[in-house]
Design a protein around this motif. Sequence first.
Motif, short mmCIF file in Angstrom:
data_model
loop_
_atom_site.label_atom_id
_atom_site.label_comp_id
_atom_site.label_asym_id
_atom_site.label_seq_id
_atom_site.Cartn_x
_atom_site.Cartn_y
_atom_site.Cartn_z
N CYS A 18 -10.67 12.33 6.46
CA CYS A 18 -11.81 12.81 6.27
C CYS A 18 -12.34 12.67 4.95
N VAL A 19 -11.49 13.10 3.90
CA VAL A 19 -11.79 13.01 2.48
C VAL A 19 -11.83 11.79 2.14
N PHE A 20 -10.78 10.76 2.48
CA PHE A 20 -10.69 9.45 2.37
C PHE A 20 -11.95 8.80 2.75
N SER A 21 -12.59 8.95 3.74
CA SER A 21 -13.90 8.19 4.29
C SER A 21 -14.91 8.89 3.43
N ALA A 22 -15.06 10.04 3.08
CA ALA A 22 -16.03 10.66 2.12
C ALA A 22 -16.05 9.78 0.74
N ILE A 23 -14.72 9.62 0.25
CA ILE A 23 -14.75 8.89 -0.93
C ILE A 23 -15.40 7.64 -0.92
N THR A 24 -15.11 6.71 0.22
CA THR A 24 -15.43 5.39 0.38
C THR A 24 -17.10 5.39 0.24
N LYS A 25 -17.60 6.45 0.92
CA LYS A 25 -19.02 6.44 0.87
C LYS A 25 -19.46 7.05 -0.59
N LEU A 26 -18.68 7.82 -1.20
CA LEU A 26 -19.08 8.13 -2.47
C LEU A 26 -19.23 7.05 -3.45
N VAL A 27 -17.84 6.43 -3.55
CA VAL A 27 -17.86 5.19 -4.42
C VAL A 27 -18.56 3.98 -4.15
N ARG A 28 -19.05 3.97 -2.81
CA ARG A 28 -19.78 2.81 -2.43
C ARG A 28 -18.83 1.69 -2.04
N VAL A 29 -17.51 1.80 -1.60
CA VAL A 29 -16.92 0.89 -1.49
C VAL A 29 -16.70 0.55 0.27
N PRO A 30 -16.45 -0.48 0.64
CA PRO A 30 -16.20 -0.73 2.13
C PRO A 30 -15.00 -0.15 2.59
N ARG A 31 -15.28 0.80 3.59
CA ARG A 31 -13.97 1.83 4.12
C ARG A 31 -12.94 0.62 4.97
N LEU A 32 -13.66 -0.36 5.72
CA LEU A 32 -12.52 -1.14 6.60
C LEU A 32 -11.82 -2.12 5.42
N GLY A 33 -12.42 -2.42 4.31
CA GLY A 33 -11.45 -3.11 3.20
C GLY A 33 -10.56 -2.32 2.68
N CYS A 34 -10.81 -0.93 2.50
CA CYS A 34 -9.78 0.01 2.00
C CYS A 34 -8.63 0.27 3.05
N TYR A 35 -9.07 0.01 4.42
CA TYR A 35 -8.09 0.31 5.40
C TYR A 35 -7.15 -0.88 5.47
N PHE A 36 -7.54 -2.00 4.93
CA PHE A 36 -6.66 -3.19 5.20
C PHE A 36 -5.79 -3.20 4.08
N LEU A 37 -6.28 -2.35 2.96
CA LEU A 37 -5.28 -2.38 1.60
C LEU A 37 -4.32 -1.22 1.99
N VAL A 38 -4.61 -0.26 2.76
CA VAL A 38 -3.70 0.73 3.16
C VAL A 38 -2.56 0.33 3.98
N ILE A 39 -2.99 -0.61 4.92
CA ILE A 39 -2.12 -1.37 5.81
C ILE A 39 -1.12 -2.21 4.96
N LEU A 40 -1.78 -2.88 4.12
CA LEU A 40 -0.93 -3.96 3.23
C LEU A 40 0.07 -3.11 2.40
N LEU A 41 -0.29 -2.15 1.79
CA LEU A 41 0.54 -1.33 1.07
C LEU A 41 1.62 -0.62 1.85
N SER A 42 1.35 -0.33 3.13
CA SER A 42 2.40 0.44 4.06
C SER A 42 3.34 -0.64 4.38
N ASP A 43 2.95 -2.02 4.82
CA ASP A 43 3.95 -2.88 4.89
C ASP A 43 4.88 -3.27 4.00
N VAL A 44 4.64 -3.04 2.64
CA VAL A 44 5.52 -3.15 1.48
C VAL A 44 6.52 -2.25 1.92
N MET A 45 6.31 -1.14 2.21
CA MET A 45 7.23 0.02 2.38
C MET A 45 7.85 0.09 3.87
#
Length: 967
Positions: free
Chosen positions: A879-906
Amino acid sequence: MAGAGILGGGAAAGRSTGAPPRGGGGGGAQLLRWRRRRRERWLVALGIALHAVYMLSIFDIYFKTPIVHGTLPVPPRFSPPARRVVLLVADGLRADKFFEPDAEGGFRAPFLRSVMREKGRWGVSHARPPTESRPGHVAIIAGFYEDPSAVTKGWKANPVEFDSVFNQSRHTFAFGSPDIVPIFCSSLSHSTWGTYPHEYEDFATDASFLDQWSFDQFHGLLNRSHDDPKLRQLLRQDKLVIFLHLLGCDTNGHAHRPYSSIYLNNVKVVDQIAEGVYNLMENYFKDNRTAYVFTADHGMSDKGSHGDGHPSNTDTPLVAWGAGIKSPKYLAHAEESDDGFRFVDDHKHHMPTPQEWGLAGIERLDVNQADIAPLMADEVEAALANTKQILNQFLRKSQLKQSSSLYFKPFKPLANHSSVLDQIEDLMSARDYETAMRYVENLRSLSLAGLHYFQTYDWLMLMTTITLGYIGWMVNVIIHVLQSYTIFPSNPFLKKNQASLLQPMSEKVYIGGCLLAGLLSLLLVLEKSPPLYHAYVLMTVFLWTQIFSNIQFLESIWRELSSRTFSSIINLLFISGVALFVLEFLVMSFFERKLYTWCFLIVGLLAAIFILLFIPGNPFVAVYIWASCWFISIFTLMPAEIPDNNNLVIFSGALIIVIGMASRWVDSKTDKIKFGLYLSLANKKGHRLLMLFFIQVILVGLSSIMVWLSTSHRAQNKELLPMHQLINWSIAGSSLVLPLFSPPSILSRLTSIFLGFAPPFLLLSIGYEAVFYSAFALVLMGWILVECAYLYSSGERGSSLGYSEVGSADERCLQLSDLRIPLIFMVLFNVAFFGTGNFASIASFEISSVYRFITIFSPFLMAALLIFKLFIPFMLVICVFSAITKLVRVPRLGCYFLVILLSDVMTIHFFFLVRNTGSWMEIGNSISHFGIMSAQVVFVLMLFALTNIYTKDIEVSSRRLSSQKEL
């Protein structure tokens, strides 16, 4: 914002239909957005399928069943001294509670104690994690530690058929729990068995009556045999097994803890049942040909849980007497030295016997739990017979692999096994037993090594394929993010190739990928490989075909990077290095939670300094961020097993109310904070907000009261009152709906979500994790304040935030600095995993957490409640992550793909850390770690969908938007 998008609100503008747009002046841009949406749906679906398939790969690589079918048994050379064996298993009985004296100086098991002193042998049976009922009973009855592939069945069903003492018996009689007896008897034709209903397993009562039920069934069986000739004939034959599963100690241990009077009294009940069974058998058969074994499948921790490798869980009592069992051996008071031998739980061979047990003068014979099965078979198998059995398994495995391999590589050290067997027989004929034993042991070691060789025969091919597949997936994600969410597509270096980039995949790439996939599939078919092997290979080929289809884009990216200044390259490498450092830190945190303590101590100080330096005049905000980080750092120092402390739960309810009131006060004063305009809206409905706030505060207070009432009532060993149960369910359900009616400003909505999740979390809490909920929320609020400060400082410096439409009119392109958002999300998401325990450990699931909602044993409902409790902190983070993407005006789905990318490194790191050796706790945790990271592509997406209900209509102040557009 038009369009629902793949994660809910805030997706691309323009039409949301499935068909591509046509005509119009903006048709080209709309077409690009339509293609991007379609590509994203495909990419998410591919990610889910890929991670699901690749998650299964560890069971083909690390956890193929070692059981070999089709081998011939080696017959015993001696007839056993016992015609029948009685196995009594007291589920969940700790060794120390069985052997130690009670408060009055007497002993809880007088009959079995007399057996240890007069009739048989005693010791401690050492179990191996996971100390659960099914693996423990498999070890006791089948004589081997649980088949690794059973982990995929949750330790319930039999993934493969295996041999057991029951299978080799002429007939087996078994009575006990419906969760244990059917595992061994449901498909056994020569068995007679019975179980009680699941409803009997009530955690609110004294469960010792379950043990009495098993004894009564057996007693009734013997009585019926007097009037039933067929039954009497079954009982009179040899190779008879009688198994009584006594569940009382386990159920009472979970519900009342192993130091409670109910649990300790259950030990006396078990002893009385053992005495009753012994008297019944001796009076019925009167031939002294019965062997008796009394033991437990696992112990019980002080918290009333089991599963890990703590001695309270691995140490169980063992008493054996009767036919074929030696009499007690009394010793002088000289302690034996450590001979270096270790049991499966890493305990020493010669453990000192506690003086209070009163058994120091009688020889103690500790065993591994899996050694109990050959003990019940009277241990008549000689070393040679055992070695031949292992060798037969090796030969069978070699034959199977050779029949399906195009190029077979044999295990050369056993090429002359026949001559070695002949030498052993010659040595035994010459009575050179010492030399023969050395040959036997060497042959057995080589046979085991050969079994391991064929067990890992396909490792190199599989691990290479899976690793290339993960790398290919990550490259595809990077390409998609660069094409869809950055400024690269509009860069002059890329414009000249834009037409070719929008064209379909090159025919040459298609043809080459199809030919390669077909060739590899043909090879797998010829080698009779499992279907999943085809899935691994085809998916990897497909991913790399996709990469080569974008080769022009990748070349353009390389030319763009080559044209950058040296400082830009250094900045890119530095941020990438920081990201890798954070990810490796997260990997290490799976093994050492205390790292988060240092993390928050350092981050809290740095964030406070950042606020003071870039936004002077706000010392309160800096102190708040520092204090919240230091507050949460305490929790990862606390034990993973949460101790009961209802006062903390009640205190946490008051703390939650105070935090909610403070947040509401800050919401009313945002105009006095330099960056407060980011957090609120000018058109708030004060009366509506106040009424909703009071209702939520009342529900939090009621939940605290119900924690006290429900726990106090249960402390008197009473059942959960239906009225209490109804109130608890009502509070939990209604509180989850109320945040939907809160104002859409960031601070108001997040405060309401925090208050809405609080009642169910409190009702499912038993100790300090309730306070963690408040501390975690304070840190999440600190993250929002830091992002607001970053935006404010960027505006003060007059820096542009790179506005360029990527999906909606209010979203900008992703920049390299935005990588901080998914990185911080990853850290906090993992803190939610491990802040109050070890999510990957069986023992962290405290079943008493659900007793305020249900006490009758219902595994699915109890598991659902536990999982929901664990999900609540995750939903707060998202919920906070979604709110911050709206606050910063970045695409949430783009950030989601970055999260998956970082997760897959782990994920790749954990893929190589999966273990199939060592204790089952280590093995299980390695599987859990890999599974947790692999599942995040689905897990995070699912939680995004759930939390989107609460966050889809969050709005950012129009004053903030106007100021940004002015920049």
